[in-house]
Design a protein around this motif. Sequence first.
Motif, PDB file in Angstrom:
ATOM      1  N   ASN A  34      -8.258  79.086  21.447  1.00 55.35           N
ATOM      2  CA  ASN A  34      -9.273  79.917  22.101  1.00 55.35           C
ATOM      3  C   ASN A  34      -9.905  80.954  21.188  1.00 55.35           C
ATOM      4  O   ASN A  34     -10.163  82.067  21.596  1.00 55.35           O
ATOM      5  N   LEU A  36     -12.829  81.056  17.975  1.00 53.73           N
ATOM      6  CA  LEU A  36     -13.638  80.400  16.946  1.00 53.73           C
ATOM      7  C   LEU A  36     -13.276  80.937  15.567  1.00 53.73           C
ATOM      8  O   LEU A  36     -13.211  80.193  14.597  1.00 53.73           O
ATOM      9  N   ASN A  39     -10.259  79.463  13.995  1.00 52.74           N
ATOM     10  CA  ASN A  39     -10.434  78.074  13.581  1.00 52.74           C
ATOM     11  C   ASN A  39     -10.535  77.957  12.061  1.00 52.74           C
ATOM     12  O   ASN A  39     -10.123  76.966  11.475  1.00 52.74           O
ATOM     13  N   TYR A  40     -11.091  79.014  11.432  1.00 52.24           N
ATOM     14  CA  TYR A  40     -11.230  78.992   9.980  1.00 52.24           C
ATOM     15  C   TYR A  40      -9.869  79.011   9.284  1.00 52.24           C
ATOM     16  O   TYR A  40      -9.741  78.633   8.141  1.00 52.24           O
ATOM     17  N   SER A  77     -13.249  66.316  14.748  1.00 51.48           N
ATOM     18  CA  SER A  77     -14.089  67.329  14.121  1.00 51.48           C
ATOM     19  C   SER A  77     -15.514  66.820  14.287  1.00 51.48           C
ATOM     20  O   SER A  77     -15.720  65.683  14.675  1.00 51.48           O
ATOM     21  N   SER A  78     -16.479  67.659  13.988  1.00 51.05           N
ATOM     22  CA  SER A  78     -17.856  67.177  14.146  1.00 51.05           C
ATOM     23  C   SER A  78     -18.418  66.699  12.819  1.00 51.05           C
ATOM     24  O   SER A  78     -19.608  66.478  12.686  1.00 51.05           O
ATOM     25  N   GLU A 141     -15.383  78.838   3.491  1.00 50.28           N
ATOM     26  CA  GLU A 141     -14.670  77.923   4.385  1.00 50.28           C
ATOM     27  C   GLU A 141     -13.640  77.090   3.626  1.00 50.28           C
ATOM     28  O   GLU A 141     -12.511  76.940   4.059  1.00 50.28           O
TER      29      GLU A 141
ATOM     30  N   THR B 141     -15.955  72.379  10.593  1.00 45.02           N
ATOM     31  CA  THR B 141     -16.749  72.060  11.781  1.00 45.02           C
ATOM     32  C   THR B 141     -16.303  72.889  12.978  1.00 45.02           C
ATOM     33  O   THR B 141     -15.188  73.381  13.010  1.00 45.02           O
ATOM     34  N   ASN B 142     -17.186  73.029  13.947  1.00 48.83           N
ATOM     35  CA  ASN B 142     -16.860  73.769  15.155  1.00 48.83           C
ATOM     36  C   ASN B 142     -17.155  72.902  16.369  1.00 48.83           C
ATOM     37  O   ASN B 142     -18.319  72.712  16.725  1.00 48.83           O
ATOM     38  N   LEU B 181     -20.491  73.083  18.942  1.00 51.21           N
ATOM     39  CA  LEU B 181     -20.792  74.484  19.221  1.00 51.21           C
ATOM     40  C   LEU B 181     -22.057  74.932  18.484  1.00 51.21           C
ATOM     41  O   LEU B 181     -22.427  74.333  17.468  1.00 51.21           O
ATOM     42  N   THR B 183     -22.471  77.229  16.584  1.00 55.12           N
ATOM     43  CA  THR B 183     -22.174  77.695  15.227  1.00 55.12           C
ATOM     44  C   THR B 183     -22.003  76.544  14.236  1.00 55.12           C
ATOM     45  O   THR B 183     -21.950  76.766  13.034  1.00 55.12           O
ATOM     46  N   ASP B 184     -21.904  75.308  14.751  1.00 57.14           N
ATOM     47  CA  ASP B 184     -21.675  74.151  13.886  1.00 57.14           C
ATOM     48  C   ASP B 184     -22.932  73.790  13.098  1.00 57.14           C
ATOM     49  O   ASP B 184     -24.055  73.978  13.585  1.00 57.14           O
ATOM     50  N   ILE B 185     -22.720  73.263  11.907  1.00 58.40           N
ATOM     51  CA  ILE B 185     -23.861  72.937  11.037  1.00 58.40           C
ATOM     52  C   ILE B 185     -24.772  71.851  11.634  1.00 58.40           C
ATOM     53  O   ILE B 185     -25.959  71.777  11.320  1.00 58.40           O
ATOM     54  N   ASN B 205     -24.502  77.186  11.002  1.00 56.99           N
ATOM     55  CA  ASN B 205     -24.208  77.113   9.567  1.00 56.99           C
ATOM     56  C   ASN B 205     -22.711  77.215   9.289  1.00 56.99           C
ATOM     57  O   ASN B 205     -22.293  77.594   8.196  1.00 56.99           O
ATOM     58  N   ASN B 206     -21.906  76.919  10.316  1.00 60.92           N
ATOM     59  CA  ASN B 206     -20.440  76.960  10.218  1.00 60.92           C
ATOM     60  C   ASN B 206     -19.886  78.367  10.047  1.00 60.92           C
ATOM     61  O   ASN B 206     -18.731  78.521   9.679  1.00 60.92           O
ATOM     62  N   THR B 207     -20.721  79.392  10.243  1.00 62.15           N
ATOM     63  CA  THR B 207     -20.197  80.761  10.252  1.00 62.15           C
ATOM     64  C   THR B 207     -20.288  81.268  11.696  1.00 62.15           C
ATOM     65  O   THR B 207     -20.796  80.564  12.570  1.00 62.15           O
ATOM     66  N   GLU B 208     -19.824  82.493  11.912  1.00 65.17           N
ATOM     67  CA  GLU B 208     -19.861  83.025  13.285  1.00 65.17           C
ATOM     68  C   GLU B 208     -21.271  83.410  13.710  1.00 65.17           C
ATOM     69  O   GLU B 208     -21.521  83.632  14.893  1.00 65.17           O
ATOM     70  N   ILE B 261     -15.619  82.964  23.011  1.00 59.45           N
ATOM     71  CA  ILE B 261     -14.908  81.674  23.028  1.00 59.45           C
ATOM     72  C   ILE B 261     -13.415  81.852  23.349  1.00 59.45           C
ATOM     73  O   ILE B 261     -12.792  81.000  23.961  1.00 59.45           O
TER      74      ILE B 261
END
Lengths: 175, 293
Positions: A34, A36, A39-40, A77-78, A141, B141-142, B181, B183-185, B205-208, B261
């Motif tokens: 829960n 984001l 997740n990193y 994953s996407s 990342e 990825t998000n 999401l 935030t995902d690229i 862009n994979n950032t918050e 989230i």
Amino acid sequence: MRDSWQERLRVFLLHRIPLAVTFALMFLFCMPINSLQQNYFRPLIGLICVYYWVLKRGYIFGYFSAFCVGLLMDVYSSSPLGINILTMMLIVFITNISARYFQNASFGLGWLLFCIVGLVTLFLKWLFLMLYFKSWLQPQEILFAYCTTIMFYPFVAYLNVWVQNKFLPQERINE
Amino acid sequence: MRRRNVPLIKVSDLKVVLRRLSAVLLFIIAFMTILLSKVDSVAIEAVHKVVMDITGPVMQVVEFPSRVIHRIYTYFYDISHIYSDNQELRAENKQMLILQNKVRTLEVENQLLERLLNYVPPAEATFISAKIIAESGDNFTNMLLVYIGDEYVQKGQIVMGDESVIGRIDKVSGHYAKVILVTDINSKIPVVIERTRVRGILSGNNTETPSLIFTRSSADIQEGDVVVTSGVGGMFPSGLPIGFVSSIKNGEIAVETMADISRVEYVRIVDYGLSAEDENLQSELMESENNAR
């Protein structure tokens, strides 16, 4: 004398244990936390498991197993399907080369080697993703992923050592 | 003395050759898969569907203990903040009562104007809720995996958290759907600045903080401006809040998402009554808009 089918089945199932353990750990680390941001910091468990089993039991954990692990990572994953498959197979390739010299390496040396193998493969994955998306991806990342994966290595490796000693103790089990 | 028949190739050598060949073949398959992903092939969709349907039940089992732990944590966290939350809510309630009166007046005025102009309102959006059962297993990825199948949702539909947009449906299988999401690229959503009606594309862009792109350099955008969906392309309803402009540096506009989230257990999927095929129309519209700029 030929082995009975029960014996063959037993060996077959024993040889699938590393892959089953890898899948179980990957599922566990996919559970929702829960956040984001957190997740990193999620470690790449598949990377650790593939490296460990290829180094220690390469004859039962090869390219096909790495392919399956990569496929599962891609679906959860996407990232485009195939990127993680390729990354996991690259780990097998690199680790197979180093396994000739480091198979019986101490835990510390194995960890050090993982630091190098992990960095190379994550860097390649980063390049593949940038090529695919044709855009710049933040290097933070890859560094977060790398650091958390390195930190988690002892815990995951010790679990794998336990599984290895419990179920696959011999150097080669009646292939 | 009879000579023994020596085979040309030993079985063990043959095994090694086959193993190497299969490795090469798997590398080729991996490359081919990446190429097919680029063109969004039907085969890739099918692979996703099969793997998601097989592994989904396992994820549901794994998700349960995590959810229980999170609920316990949230319970104690909420109790510790009960007094300050109450004060905030009282103040908010006062403001809401004033706003409610204003909204009523505006609603009546709006209805009168609509009648005068013979305005045809857009279709009403409907919502369906789904439970989150997994998060991305990857730092690059998000995404989320939610428990809802293709019977109820389809690719491209917008996904909301408590009050704001958090992403869109990317892949759907028999019982599970993958949510990309904001935030995902891979995420690109047509948006508009609520205050000035400046259009743009919210690009992950994979950032918050996703970026607001394809806006005019002279556009009137300030920090704190609310970003909402524009409805361009017709896939998303217009006016759904996404976030607010958090910083503008060297022409780069960063947007902070509104959704928390960490509190989202269930998501709402918006059905605007349009099919997934309309996504092509949306991308075409976005492309033509970008070209115009």
